[in-house]
Enzyme design. Structure first.
Site, PDB file in Angstrom:
ATOM      1  N   ARG A 175       0.836  -1.209   0.000  1.00 24.70           N
ATOM      2  CA  ARG A 175       0.000   0.000   0.000  1.00 24.70           C
ATOM      3  C   ARG A 175       0.870   1.258   0.000  1.00 24.70           C
ATOM      4  O   ARG A 175       0.521   2.289  -0.550  1.00 24.70           O
ATOM      5  CB  ARG A 175      -0.933  -0.001   1.216  1.00 24.70           C
ATOM      6  CG  ARG A 175      -2.158  -0.907   1.029  1.00 24.70           C
ATOM      7  CD  ARG A 175      -2.977  -1.006   2.289  1.00 24.70           C
ATOM      8  NE  ARG A 175      -2.189  -1.590   3.387  1.00 24.70           N
ATOM      9  CZ  ARG A 175      -2.697  -1.862   4.599  1.00 24.70           C
ATOM     10  NH1 ARG A 175      -3.960  -1.600   4.867  1.00 24.70           N
ATOM     11  NH2 ARG A 175      -1.952  -2.395   5.533  1.00 24.70           N
ATOM     12  N   ARG A 232      -3.631 -16.617   0.026  1.00 18.86           N
ATOM     13  CA  ARG A 232      -4.954 -17.202   0.167  1.00 18.86           C
ATOM     14  C   ARG A 232      -5.555 -17.334  -1.222  1.00 18.86           C
ATOM     15  O   ARG A 232      -5.328 -16.483  -2.097  1.00 18.86           O
ATOM     16  CB  ARG A 232      -5.860 -16.296   1.022  1.00 18.86           C
ATOM     17  CG  ARG A 232      -5.494 -16.293   2.499  1.00 18.86           C
ATOM     18  CD  ARG A 232      -5.974 -17.565   3.174  1.00 18.86           C
ATOM     19  NE  ARG A 232      -5.778 -17.544   4.614  1.00 18.86           N
ATOM     20  CZ  ARG A 232      -4.687 -17.990   5.233  1.00 18.86           C
ATOM     21  NH1 ARG A 232      -3.673 -18.445   4.506  1.00 18.86           N
ATOM     22  NH2 ARG A 232      -4.591 -17.981   6.536  1.00 18.86           N
ATOM     23  N   GLU A 261     -11.051 -24.268  -1.076  1.00 12.31           N
ATOM     24  CA  GLU A 261     -10.342 -25.436  -0.535  1.00 12.31           C
ATOM     25  C   GLU A 261     -11.323 -26.350   0.232  1.00 12.31           C
ATOM     26  O   GLU A 261     -12.225 -25.842   0.899  1.00 12.31           O
ATOM     27  CB  GLU A 261      -9.239 -24.964   0.422  1.00 12.31           C
ATOM     28  CG  GLU A 261      -8.141 -24.180  -0.287  1.00 12.31           C
ATOM     29  CD  GLU A 261      -7.107 -23.610   0.675  1.00 12.31           C
ATOM     30  OE1 GLU A 261      -7.111 -23.983   1.858  1.00 12.31           O
ATOM     31  OE2 GLU A 261      -6.324 -22.784   0.239  1.00 12.31           O
ATOM     32  N   HIS A 279      -2.309 -26.672   0.453  1.00 11.77           N
ATOM     33  CA  HIS A 279      -2.160 -25.682   1.528  1.00 11.77           C
ATOM     34  C   HIS A 279      -1.220 -26.201   2.615  1.00 11.77           C
ATOM     35  O   HIS A 279      -1.618 -26.396   3.763  1.00 11.77           O
ATOM     36  CB  HIS A 279      -3.523 -25.318   2.124  1.00 11.77           C
ATOM     37  CG  HIS A 279      -3.503 -24.006   2.868  1.00 11.77           C
ATOM     38  ND1 HIS A 279      -4.615 -23.211   3.049  1.00 11.77           N
ATOM     39  CD2 HIS A 279      -2.487 -23.357   3.485  1.00 11.77           C
ATOM     40  CE1 HIS A 279      -4.293 -22.137   3.759  1.00 11.77           C
ATOM     41  NE2 HIS A 279      -3.004 -22.206   4.036  1.00 11.77           N
TER      42      HIS A 279
HETATM   43  C1  8YV Z   1      -1.940 -22.363   8.538  1.00 13.72           C
HETATM   44  C2  8YV Z   1      -1.835 -20.575   6.925  1.00 13.72           C
HETATM   45  O1  8YV Z   1      -0.869 -22.157   9.404  1.00 13.72           O
HETATM   46  O2  8YV Z   1      -0.764 -19.686   8.829  1.00 13.72           O
HETATM   47  C3  8YV Z   1      -1.566 -19.486   7.897  1.00 13.72           C
HETATM   48  O3  8YV Z   1      -2.182 -18.406   7.691  1.00 13.72           O
HETATM   49  O4  8YV Z   1      -2.336 -20.348   5.894  1.00 13.72           O
HETATM   50  C4  8YV Z   1      -1.505 -21.978   7.182  1.00 13.72           C
HETATM   51  O5  8YV Z   1      -0.154 -22.222   7.011  1.00 13.72           O
HETATM   52  C5  8YV Z   1      -2.350 -23.796   8.614  1.00 13.72           C
HETATM   53  O6  8YV Z   1      -3.249 -24.056   7.599  1.00 13.72           O
HETATM   54  C6  8YV Z   1      -3.021 -24.021   9.980  1.00 13.72           C
HETATM   55  O7  8YV Z   1      -4.139 -23.149  10.102  1.00 13.72           O
END
Ligand code: 8YV
Length: 313
Positions: A175, A232, A261, A279
């Site tokens: 940003r 994400r 997902e 993931h």
């Molecule tokens: C989670 C993730 O740690 O940390 C995050 O934001 O996206 C993942 O690595 C894992 O899925 C446990 O919630």
């Protein structure tokens, strides 16, 4: 603390579940088919929620837990926690930054190399007996290519440092321009995409960053460009990504996250220039233990009226 009720939203870590069970009255949210009834029945006992990247703590859950004091999330991303509602209710929120930075940054580099050098396709080529018929096709060099990072936070900075070791010029979008950073800054994602070979998504998911990689960005990156997403799924307009890959308007993609997902668009399954992961960014034994220990330390600090280790709210 064994009388303090803690709700764990899903069985993502057996170690964390055991450690919570030792210290608190643990409520296993996934065990009850009737979620609302489960919360109503136990609402006066539950003072903490341990969520994760998939099942967090949304407004509906917060409204059903009048005694909720803290959400200690087993993730660094908090897009599944209603932070506004938590602030309104005075509910503390913690996450698990730093302990997972190396794993996620490592995986981003692994995805870049896997896509550019066709690692997974090469493996399938050998296992399928194709090598006998001839050599695998030539792939694409990584060292020296320009890496554009969308979001230069802890993970984005870790990716930049790793890519620099491959002789890659680094550019970024955030940003605002970061002080004392020598990487090339672009004030828009489209300009970043137009001036890099590999676009890496590494920013938090917010309403502002949802579909931040859209058709315009994909077209700016162009047919020689590669997208890597370790953030994400909803950061990217997945339908536009799939059509660009199928139509050859992108050279490839390395994806650890998806919009819906664990469902992944099946049109991607036959594309050799796409690497798909479930993931697993923070998914190592060491890091998930460190994350679990951090969740526990935050809960213990809260209930002992001590400063939180990694406060967000
Ligand atoms: C989670 C993730 O740690 O940390 C995050 O934001 O996206 C993942 O690595 C894992 O899925 C446990 O919630």
């Amino acid at each position: 603390m064994e009388t303090i009720g803690v709700l764990m939203t899903s069985p993502i870590s057996a170690y964390l579940e055991e450690e919570l069970d030792k210290r608190f009255k643990l409520f296993r949210f996934w065990e009850s088919p009737e979620k609302k009834e489960f919360l109503n029945k136990n609402s006066l006992s539950i003072r903490a929620v341990v969520g994760n990247a998939s099942v967090g703590c949304d407004a509906a859950m917060i409204d059903l837990l009048p005694k909720l004091e803290i959400v200690s999330n087993f993730s660094v991303g908090l897009d599944k926690v209603d932070l506004v509602k938590c602030k309104e209710r005075g509910v503390r929120v913690t996450n698990t930054p730093d302990v997972l930075t190396d794993d996620v940054a490592d995986l981003a580099l692994a995805l870049i190399l896997a896509v550019l050098r066709g690692i997974c396709a090469c493996d399938r080529y050998v296992r399928g007996g194709s090598w006998i018929k001839g050599d695998f096709k030539l792939t694409t060099k990584f060292s020296g290519k320009t890496v554009g990072i969308l979001g230069l936070g802890r993970i984005g900075s870790g990716i930049a440092k790793r890519a620099e070791a491959f002789g890659c010029p680094i550019s970024y979008y955030s940003r605002s321009k970061k002080p004392n950073i020598n990487y090339k800054y672009y004030p828009s994602v489209v300009e970043l995409a137009a001036n890099c070979d590999i676009l890496v998504v590494a920013c938090p998911l917010t309403e502002e960053t949802r579909h931040i990689v859209n058709r315009e960005v994909i077209d700016a990156l162009g047919p020689k460009g590669v997208i890597i997403n370790i953030g994400r799924g909803p950061h990217v307009d997945e339908a536009e990504l799939v059509s660009a890959l199928v139509e050859g308007r992108l050279a490839g993609a390395g994806l650890d996250v998806f919009e819906h997902e664990p469902h992944v668009p099946e049109q991607l399954f036959d594309l050799e220039n796409v690497v798909l992961l479930p993931h697993v960014g923070s998914g190592t034994v060491e890091t998930r233990k460190d994350m679990a220990d951090l969740v526990i330390r935050n809960l213990e600090a809260h209930f002992l009226n001590k400063p939180l280790i990694t406060p967000v709210v």
